[in-house]
Structure formats: C-alpha cells, structure tokens
Enzyme design. Sequence first.
Site, PDB file in Angstrom:
ATOM      1  N   LYS A  49       0.850  -1.206   0.000  1.00 32.49           N
ATOM      2  CA  LYS A  49       0.000   0.000   0.000  1.00 32.49           C
ATOM      3  C   LYS A  49       0.876   1.244   0.000  1.00 32.49           C
ATOM      4  CE  LYS A  49      -3.729  -2.517   2.239  1.00 32.49           C
ATOM      5  NZ  LYS A  49      -4.371  -2.958   3.488  1.00 32.49           N
ATOM      6  N   GLN A  93      -4.182  -1.628   9.733  1.00 32.68           N
ATOM      7  CA  GLN A  93      -4.158  -2.935   9.092  1.00 32.68           C
ATOM      8  C   GLN A  93      -4.769  -3.995  10.022  1.00 32.68           C
ATOM      9  OE1 GLN A  93      -3.054  -3.574   5.864  1.00 32.68           O
ATOM     10  NE2 GLN A  93      -3.900  -5.610   6.208  1.00 32.68           N
ATOM     11  N   ASP A 116     -10.615   2.880   4.529  1.00 33.67           N
ATOM     12  CA  ASP A 116     -11.053   1.487   4.381  1.00 33.67           C
ATOM     13  C   ASP A 116     -12.578   1.403   4.271  1.00 33.67           C
ATOM     14  OD1 ASP A 116      -9.191  -0.531   4.085  1.00 33.67           O
ATOM     15  OD2 ASP A 116      -8.766  -0.715   6.230  1.00 33.67           O
TER      16      ASP A 116
END
Length: 277
Positions: A49, A93, A116
Amino acid sequence: MPLEMRGHAVARALYDELREVLAGLSYTPALRVVRLGDDPASVSYTRLKDKRARELGMDSQVIALPASTSEAELLGLIDELNADDGVDGILVQLPLPEHVDEGRVIEAISPAKDVDGFHPYNVGRLWAGKETLEPCTPAGIIRMLDHYGIELEGREAVIVGRSNIVGKPLAALLLRRNATVTVAHSRTRDLAAVTRRAEVLVAAVGRPGFIGPEMVAEGAVLVDVGISRVGDELVGDIAPAAHEKSSAYTPVPGGVGPMTVAMLLANTVRAARRRRG
Ligand code: NAP
C-alpha cells in the site's frame, strides 16, 4: 473461451486516472497506514500500500508499532492522526492482536479519513445509498466488472461470504447497481443450489477451491476474492475447473487483489478532496 478479468490492467487504468487528478491538486494527499506487530501477510500488505501510494507521488507512511502496543496507545495515535490537518487517510491494518478491540479502533477513526470504509457511519451511508468512502475490495470488484462491460442490472448475483469487509458491503454495492442479490454463508442450506442460480457469482470464503464446477451455472461470471496459501502458491476459492464453465472469471493471483490497493489510493484522494475542498 471465457474472458480472464485481470486486476492489474484495471488497476493500471485507475492509477492513470489518479495521476491526472493528483497533477491538478495544489496539495499532496497523505496516507497513514498503522500496523501492530510483524505478521508476514500484514507486513507485505502494508508495504505494498505504501509503495503504490509513493509511486503515485502521495505522502505515505507506515507507522509500525510493536504487537504489544496497548489499545489505549493505539487509540491515542488515532486521535493524533484525526487531529492532524495534513493527514487525509488513516488505515489500521487488520487483523489486530487479540488484546485490541477491532471495533473500538475502527470507530475511533474519523469517518472523513476512514479510507477502508469500515466505520459504522460510512457503512450506514453505504447502505442508505449515499456517497461515501466505499470499502476497497468490493468497490474494486465493481470497478473491474464495469471495466470489462459486465452487465449487473436485473441479474442474479450470489455472494458466498458475509464478512464486513467483503460480502456485506459488496451486497450493498450490487444492490445499488440493481442486481438481485443473495448472500450465502456457512449456514446456507444446499449451497450448490443457490450458487447455480448465479449469473454473477462471488466467492469470499477463504477456502481453496471451495467452489467446484458442479456449483456453477454455464456462462456465469465468476469473481474470486479468496486468497489462501497452499505450499508456495496463492490459491483462490474457485476451482480452476469451474472457470471453463464461465463466461468470465478473475484469476488468483492477479484478479481482485490488485484492485484493493488501487481503490484504497482512490479513496485517499477522494477523502483529501472532500476534506480540503
Ligand atoms: P471471513 O471474514 O473469514 O469470512 C468468510 C465467510 O465465508 C463467512 O461469511 C463464512 O460464513 C463463509 N463461509 C465459511 N465456510 C463456509 C461454507 N462452508 N459455506 C459457505 N460459506 C462459508 O473472510 P473475508 O475476510 O471476507 O475473506 C475471505 C477471503 O477473501 C479470504 O481468503 C481472504 O484472504 C480474501 N480476501 C481477499 C482480499 C483481496 O484483496 N483480494 C480482500 C479481503 C479478503 P459465516 O459468516 O457463517 O461464518
């Protein structure tokens, strides 16, 4: 021959679009990726990412903390990132170590920076059909189906898997596109009868080769979200023998995977533009 829907090609097109948008901005969108511990999959996802964000010229940083970091410390860091006007996107994460409450962490992230798309505020907006930061994997799937001209309106779509990160938000997005959506899970009776109804079948289970050819209708569009490591190989939920019955399918690896990271960066740019005007 069925069409192979390649995520790298679609992601490349999206990166080109993002590059153009970024060139027109007077600021550099900033992404902060927070990781606790050294789980190999999490390390590799966060690195990727960060790498892709930097390649696009974005301001990206992985904040790697020890697995022993307390929930209070993590919440403190999120507060700081929320308050930092120079930060546009915050991603923690998952999965987190067991002593940290994932739900509490997700709810601590400012919805405006929740790239997200997991915060309940954004989930609610998604189901209400409002503009929002959409979860990356489902949004990437829709983008890929659009890219390959797959019609969704009025079609029978079946998703196997009802996680908050894939199955449920994808159901909302497919509904928005006027598909008739069924979400199957581990308690579904006669799963094969359900999946055989699908004109568009999405597998998000996490069991290698779980969907065999006998579970697939002739000509169906197959989307494989599953990624499992079997020996040295990455394997999807849909058995390759099922691809032969399909009209189009996503390979594993190289299908849905690359789209997830691309959509994360699209969300970061979107979050920056919304917040900075
Ligand atoms: P998850 O949270 O583990 O959910 C799995 C789902 O599969 C659950 O809803 C579960 O049902 C269902 N399931 C399990 N066994 C089943 C069975 N025998 N019959 C029918 N349904 C069954 O998984 P996830 O986080 O959504 O991830 C799924 C897979 O996608 C994993 O391999 C993951 O690595 C991969 N993934 C890939 C990407 C990407 O970027 N490509 C992104 C996210 C995830 P219940 O709810 O009833 O337990």
